[in-house]
Motif scaffolding. Sequence first.
Motif, mmCIF file in Angstrom:
data_model
loop_
_atom_site.group_PDB
_atom_site.id
_atom_site.type_symbol
_atom_site.label_atom_id
_atom_site.label_comp_id
_atom_site.label_asym_id
_atom_site.label_seq_id
_atom_site.Cartn_x
_atom_site.Cartn_y
_atom_site.Cartn_z
ATOM 1 N N LEU A 551 -14.208 3.730 11.097
ATOM 2 C CA LEU A 551 -13.670 3.573 9.344
ATOM 3 C C LEU A 551 -12.308 3.683 9.227
ATOM 4 N N SER A 552 -11.554 4.222 9.850
ATOM 5 C CA SER A 552 -10.058 3.930 9.869
ATOM 6 C C SER A 552 -9.752 2.586 10.019
ATOM 7 N N TRP A 553 -10.237 1.966 11.018
ATOM 8 C CA TRP A 553 -9.559 0.698 11.644
ATOM 9 C C TRP A 553 -10.362 -0.419 10.578
ATOM 10 N N THR A 554 -11.518 -0.231 10.015
ATOM 11 C CA THR A 554 -12.237 -1.071 9.037
ATOM 12 C C THR A 554 -11.591 -1.135 7.664
ATOM 13 N N TYR A 555 -11.137 0.266 7.181
ATOM 14 C CA TYR A 555 -10.125 0.394 6.031
ATOM 15 C C TYR A 555 -8.994 -0.234 6.160
ATOM 16 N N GLY A 556 -8.319 -0.005 7.022
ATOM 17 C CA GLY A 556 -6.739 -0.550 7.386
ATOM 18 C C GLY A 556 -7.100 -2.309 7.412
ATOM 19 N N ARG A 557 -8.062 -2.606 8.063
ATOM 20 C CA ARG A 557 -8.244 -4.170 8.172
ATOM 21 C C ARG A 557 -8.632 -4.750 6.812
ATOM 22 N N SER A 558 -9.513 -4.065 6.004
ATOM 23 C CA SER A 558 -9.879 -4.394 4.658
ATOM 24 C C SER A 558 -8.686 -4.570 3.817
ATOM 25 N N LYS A 559 -7.573 -3.468 3.858
ATOM 26 C CA LYS A 559 -6.537 -3.577 2.945
ATOM 27 C C LYS A 559 -5.538 -4.681 3.471
ATOM 28 N N LYS A 560 -5.366 -4.972 4.712
ATOM 29 C CA LYS A 560 -4.821 -5.880 5.354
ATOM 30 C C LYS A 560 -5.134 -7.321 4.931
ATOM 31 N N SER A 561 -6.260 -7.565 4.731
ATOM 32 C CA SER A 561 -7.104 -8.797 4.748
ATOM 33 C C SER A 561 -6.818 -9.167 2.807
ATOM 34 N N MET A 562 -6.972 -7.731 2.135
ATOM 35 C CA MET A 562 -6.760 -7.985 0.874
ATOM 36 C C MET A 562 -5.170 -8.334 0.345
ATOM 37 N N TYR A 563 -4.200 -7.631 1.116
ATOM 38 C CA TYR A 563 -2.867 -8.107 0.883
ATOM 39 C C TYR A 563 -2.669 -9.383 1.196
ATOM 40 N N GLU A 564 -3.117 -10.013 2.413
ATOM 41 C CA GLU A 564 -2.945 -11.209 2.680
ATOM 42 C C GLU A 564 -3.632 -12.371 1.841
ATOM 43 N N ALA A 565 -4.679 -11.812 1.273
ATOM 44 C CA ALA A 565 -5.469 -12.860 0.307
ATOM 45 C C ALA A 565 -4.459 -12.902 -1.016
ATOM 46 N N GLU A 566 -4.010 -11.675 -1.416
ATOM 47 C CA GLU A 566 -3.182 -11.939 -2.505
ATOM 48 C C GLU A 566 -1.880 -12.516 -2.505
#
Length: 753
Positions: A551-566
């Motif tokens: 969960l921690s890894w998935t949450y962190g990866r999702s936040k990283k992906s959102m940041y890079e997309a923005e």
Amino acid sequence: MGDSKIFSLMEEEDPENGGTGSNNDDLERDKDEHTDVVDRTLSFSKIYQPPLNKAKTYNAMQTLLLAYQSLGVVYGDLGTSPVNVLSSIRLSNPTEEDLLGILSLIVWTLTLLVLVKYVFIVLHADDHGEGGTFALYSYLCRHINFSSKFTIRNTRLEADDSMRFYNSSRGSALQSKTKKFLERSSKAQSLLTFVALLGTCMVIGDGALTPATCGIFDPRSSKKLYLPLSQCTLILLSALQGIQSRSSKITQGQVVFMAVVLLVALFAFQRCGTSKVGFSFSPIMVMWFVSNVSIGIYNIFRYHPRVVKGLSPHYIYKFFARNGKTGWDLLGAIFLSITGAEAMFADLGHFNKRAIQLAFSLFVYPSLVLTYAGEAAYLVKNPEKLSDAYYSSIPDQVYWPMFVISTLSAVVSSQSMISASFSIVKQSLALGCFPRVNMIHTSSKHEGQVYSPEINYILMILCVALVVGFKGGVELSNAYGVVVIWVMIITTFLTTLVMLVIWDTNFLLICVFFFPCILIEGIFMTSLLNKIPQGGWVPFAISAFFLVIMLSWTYGRSKKSMYEAEKKMSIGELNLMISRADVYRPPGICFFCTDLVNGIPPIIRRYIEHTNSVREIMVVVTVRTLPIKTVLPEERLVVGKLGLEGVYRCLVQFGYKDPLSMEGDDYMASVVEKLHELAETTGERQQLESAAEKGAVFVIGRTILKSNKEKGWFARFTIDHLYRFLQKNSCAAVSTLQVPPENTLQVGMLYEI
């Protein structure tokens, strides 16, 4: 699909949806300018589509060979269940009808939950040959457009949309409504992701627990001993079992020490690969099943031939009518007869569907039925032997040979869940839901046969801790099988969703599958809950440990992906930045390595801003591993222009057995050759050749996440502590690439989310 865009870099995002907000007219002009260039590049679908649209076929001999190997990997746990099931039942003065009712419960549980559910239905819900709860989730994600912030990362390319890999067909109104609901509901998507991760962690938890416990009985001493499963080797167990029950000099501490030594040896053997493990263990399981069938038939004819009446389900009704709540309490012991069934699906990637179906339907299932029937027949005449049913039912003449075979088969029983753990971690890695670990393919013929050193060591440490902590006590036996029922329930729900959304199965047939399965599994679950305070909490604790990681890894990866997309760069922004007068363009080639599939990573912006320079030839490199053994050299690279002259994008594709090497002159020459195909002028070709002569530098980005102070304490703790700890201790995204270290530059960037 010759006119498809290979990369979605040409697509500018709307500012309201997190884009950079560049002028749309400039975007359209950029698209028109470079469409002809991209169209002339090698279409990604030409490489990626064939292995996905055409499943590997096996001839009859290959299928039979895989079925034979599966006996030593998949069916060890399920096949050795007759040792424990009847002996775990606590029933005073059992009558013939009680024993027939117990036999009927076991047989129909095997039939409905294993043969019908798993073999005939669930195995068909594979994700390109991979099985398990996470494969079901991945299968659903390929047909449902997930947009929730808390889901798997998006690795699609535009060229993928025309492939069966992502295709979805129109179906019934119910299918369409269900699909639309899932695509529109971010909460439903997040819940589905959580359930899939939970089921995955429970399988890993079961993989840690299975090798640690096994109940072994010595009828000669009328004493039930709980010894670690890892003690199951010919000489040691024969000596331990006989000597410890007769000599006080052999202490339990010494037994545990020897168990730990053998447990380490068992996990060390995993590096040899599934094929070697299967060939080593399968003969043991063949002897086990054949011996049990022979003894079962002997006991049926000698003690009670009419035991076959127990195949009638009406004896189940009689059993519960006679025993009431006591019968319900005994369901936990009955459930031990199907622990290991989930491994058939989870281990699917190591073999194939038909091999597992043949092995179970034609060999394992009839063997188990005859073995249980033989035990029941013996107990009808000897009901006082219920507490050590299996070993007591063995004729004296073959007791010691069977004891040897049973101790050897006990170590095999742990293999199914160990192999399953490797498979599901591999699936989780592919979708970015698990910290990056090394995944070694141990076979050049079967992509799913994998081994992970890190996961192997973690499971070994957990098993050793369980054996030492519980010292082989009854609590460890109670813990076994508790999480399995939850894995089965999750599998039932996800398979039902697959039947509804993907297969578009008739609603009546869906109900015929779902309601009986969930009713039976729900009843077993309520009975197994009694074991939680008595040791059943152990697998839940292990599952929770892995769940926190995922969960921690998935949450962190999702936040990283959102940041890079923005924050990702647009082509227009890149053009403006590179064309500035103060940006120096020294000769040579610069390879920016990134794991971002779609878009220009923001770390390039950071690099240019702080260095005010970029090589005259800049190539943004993304690496993908395809589900095929090897990629032809001429198909390894897919290139396209990004904007200004000298700026390119390169997709490097490897098969799972290809060395991920970007070293040496061969790689440079291959890239330059591909870029030459895009060159429109003689000057551009000369520039490429000149840059190649000057050499290359590989720029690798390393991002660090930091939570915004406005975030809640939970988000800050997850990002700043858990995710960053996992990030520091996991393999880097491009760490497996063989790049020249003397020409490598690492650039760090802090993402404040």
